[in-house]
Design a protein around this motif. Structure first.
Motif, PDB file in Angstrom:
ATOM      1  N   UNK A  74       0.814  -1.206   0.000  1.00 28.04           N
ATOM      2  CA  UNK A  74       0.000   0.000   0.000  1.00 28.04           C
ATOM      3  C   UNK A  74       0.849   1.257   0.000  1.00 28.04           C
ATOM      4  N   UNK A  75       1.938   1.226   0.749  1.00 25.31           N
ATOM      5  CA  UNK A  75       2.831   2.386   0.867  1.00 25.31           C
ATOM      6  C   UNK A  75       3.463   2.741  -0.479  1.00 25.31           C
ATOM      7  N   UNK A  76       3.800   1.711  -1.263  1.00 24.73           N
ATOM      8  CA  UNK A  76       4.475   1.928  -2.545  1.00 24.73           C
ATOM      9  C   UNK A  76       3.551   1.728  -3.745  1.00 24.73           C
ATOM     10  N   UNK A  77       2.240   1.752  -3.527  1.00 18.90           N
ATOM     11  CA  UNK A  77       1.270   1.472  -4.590  1.00 18.90           C
ATOM     12  C   UNK A  77       1.393   2.411  -5.786  1.00 18.90           C
ATOM     13  N   UNK A  78       1.787   3.648  -5.553  1.00 16.99           N
ATOM     14  CA  UNK A  78       1.864   4.631  -6.642  1.00 16.99           C
ATOM     15  C   UNK A  78       3.302   4.918  -7.060  1.00 16.99           C
ATOM     16  N   UNK A  79       4.184   3.953  -6.852  1.00 12.68           N
ATOM     17  CA  UNK A  79       5.595   4.142  -7.194  1.00 12.68           C
ATOM     18  C   UNK A  79       6.046   3.031  -8.142  1.00 12.68           C
ATOM     19  N   UNK A  80       7.202   3.200  -8.753  1.00 16.03           N
ATOM     20  CA  UNK A  80       7.744   2.125  -9.610  1.00 16.03           C
ATOM     21  C   UNK A  80       8.069   0.843  -8.831  1.00 16.03           C
ATOM     22  N   UNK A 100       7.604  -4.707  -6.848  1.00 13.58           N
ATOM     23  CA  UNK A 100       8.885  -5.238  -6.372  1.00 13.58           C
ATOM     24  C   UNK A 100       8.988  -5.258  -4.848  1.00 13.58           C
ATOM     25  N   UNK A 101       7.874  -5.086  -4.159  1.00 10.89           N
ATOM     26  CA  UNK A 101       7.908  -4.936  -2.695  1.00 10.89           C
ATOM     27  C   UNK A 101       8.562  -6.127  -1.988  1.00 10.89           C
ATOM     28  N   UNK A 102       8.175  -7.368  -2.256  1.00 14.19           N
ATOM     29  CA  UNK A 102       8.823  -8.480  -1.535  1.00 14.19           C
ATOM     30  C   UNK A 102      10.333  -8.547  -1.779  1.00 14.19           C
ATOM     31  N   UNK A 103      10.753  -8.328  -3.020  1.00 10.36           N
ATOM     32  CA  UNK A 103      12.185  -8.351  -3.339  1.00 10.36           C
ATOM     33  C   UNK A 103      12.918  -7.204  -2.642  1.00 10.36           C
ATOM     34  N   UNK A 104      12.342  -6.012  -2.691  1.00 14.27           N
ATOM     35  CA  UNK A 104      12.960  -4.861  -2.028  1.00 14.27           C
ATOM     36  C   UNK A 104      13.041  -5.094  -0.520  1.00 14.27           C
ATOM     37  N   UNK A 105      11.984  -5.643   0.054  1.00 12.98           N
ATOM     38  CA  UNK A 105      11.973  -5.909   1.492  1.00 12.98           C
ATOM     39  C   UNK A 105      13.026  -6.956   1.854  1.00 12.98           C
ATOM     40  N   UNK A 106      13.186  -7.976   1.024  1.00 12.17           N
ATOM     41  CA  UNK A 106      14.206  -8.999   1.269  1.00 12.17           C
ATOM     42  C   UNK A 106      15.606  -8.382   1.219  1.00 12.17           C
ATOM     43  N   UNK A 107      15.834  -7.502   0.257  1.00 12.34           N
ATOM     44  CA  UNK A 107      17.133  -6.822   0.161  1.00 12.34           C
ATOM     45  C   UNK A 107      17.413  -5.990   1.407  1.00 12.34           C
ATOM     46  N   UNK A 132      13.531   4.923  -0.709  1.00 14.18           N
ATOM     47  CA  UNK A 132      12.166   4.393  -0.754  1.00 14.18           C
ATOM     48  C   UNK A 132      11.152   5.365  -0.173  1.00 14.18           C
ATOM     49  N   UNK A 133      11.486   5.982   0.938  1.00 11.55           N
ATOM     50  CA  UNK A 133      10.554   6.930   1.561  1.00 11.55           C
ATOM     51  C   UNK A 133      10.343   8.150   0.667  1.00 11.55           C
ATOM     52  N   UNK A 134      11.407   8.625   0.064  1.00  7.63           N
ATOM     53  CA  UNK A 134      11.267   9.773  -0.841  1.00  7.63           C
ATOM     54  C   UNK A 134      10.452   9.392  -2.078  1.00  7.63           C
ATOM     55  N   UNK A 135      10.684   8.197  -2.595  1.00  6.96           N
ATOM     56  CA  UNK A 135       9.936   7.721  -3.755  1.00  6.96           C
ATOM     57  C   UNK A 135       8.442   7.636  -3.433  1.00  6.96           C
ATOM     58  N   UNK A 136       8.122   7.198  -2.228  1.00  2.00           N
ATOM     59  CA  UNK A 136       6.729   7.077  -1.793  1.00  2.00           C
ATOM     60  C   UNK A 136       6.149   8.411  -1.344  1.00  2.00           C
ATOM     61  N   UNK A 137       6.971   9.447  -1.384  1.00  2.00           N
ATOM     62  CA  UNK A 137       6.571  10.798  -0.946  1.00  2.00           C
ATOM     63  C   UNK A 137       6.176  10.822   0.538  1.00  2.00           C
ATOM     64  N   UNK A 138       6.836   9.972   1.312  1.00  2.00           N
ATOM     65  CA  UNK A 138       6.640   9.946   2.764  1.00  2.00           C
ATOM     66  C   UNK A 138       7.769  10.772   3.383  1.00  2.00           C
ATOM     67  N   UNK A 139       7.573  12.078   3.399  1.00  2.00           N
ATOM     68  CA  UNK A 139       8.631  12.987   3.824  1.00  2.00           C
ATOM     69  C   UNK A 139       8.876  12.921   5.329  1.00  2.00           C
TER      70      UNK A 139
END
Length: 127
Positions: free
Chosen positions: A37-43, A47-54, A99-106
């Motif tokens: 949900x946090x990254x729903x409007x981002x590229x 890729x959320x599970x892969x990014x989270x694993x990294x 990731x936070x900047x990409x999600x616009x979570x300032x």
């Protein structure tokens, strides 16, 4: 004890990353669901599970290196593991910041900066 400040920062980073890694590992599904949900409007939306694993792997490496660095500083004033722990901590925090900047979570990005400052201090002191 010439390394008290470095040890304290390494302990701080170890606690932060190992607790975060524990949370990701044992509450994986909850984390993935929230982050989708946090990254729903981002590229990163697909890729959320892969990014989270990294991030999980980097957090665990950072935390373990920081603990080993503390032990090394206490035993023989060695700085190598602590230095690499601090560097990995900075890299991990930069990934989280991106990731936070990409999600616009300032607000989330601002919180990461608070962790980044002591991590950079540790890199400087242990270099």
């Amino acid at each position: 004890m010439n390394n008290v400040a470095s040890i304290l920062i390494l302990v701080f980073l170890a606690i932060s990353f190992l607790q975060s890694g524990y949370d990701k590992l044992f509450y994986w599904k909850d984390n993935v669901d929230w982050l989708k949900g946090h990254f729903a409007k981002t590229p990163l939306r697909n890729q959320v599970p892969l990014a989270l694993a990294n991030v999980l792997v980097l957090e665990l490496i950072s935390g373990i290196l920081c603990i080993v660095g503390c032990i090394e500083l206490l035993i023989n004033n060695g700085r190598e593991f602590g230095f690499y722990g601090a560097v990995f901590s900075c890299i991990t925090l930069l990934m989280l910041l991106f990731g936070q900047r990409l999600a616009k979570d300032y607000d989330g990005a601002r919180t990461i900066v608070i962790y980044f400052i002591p991590a950079v201090m540790a890199v400087y002191w242990l270099n």
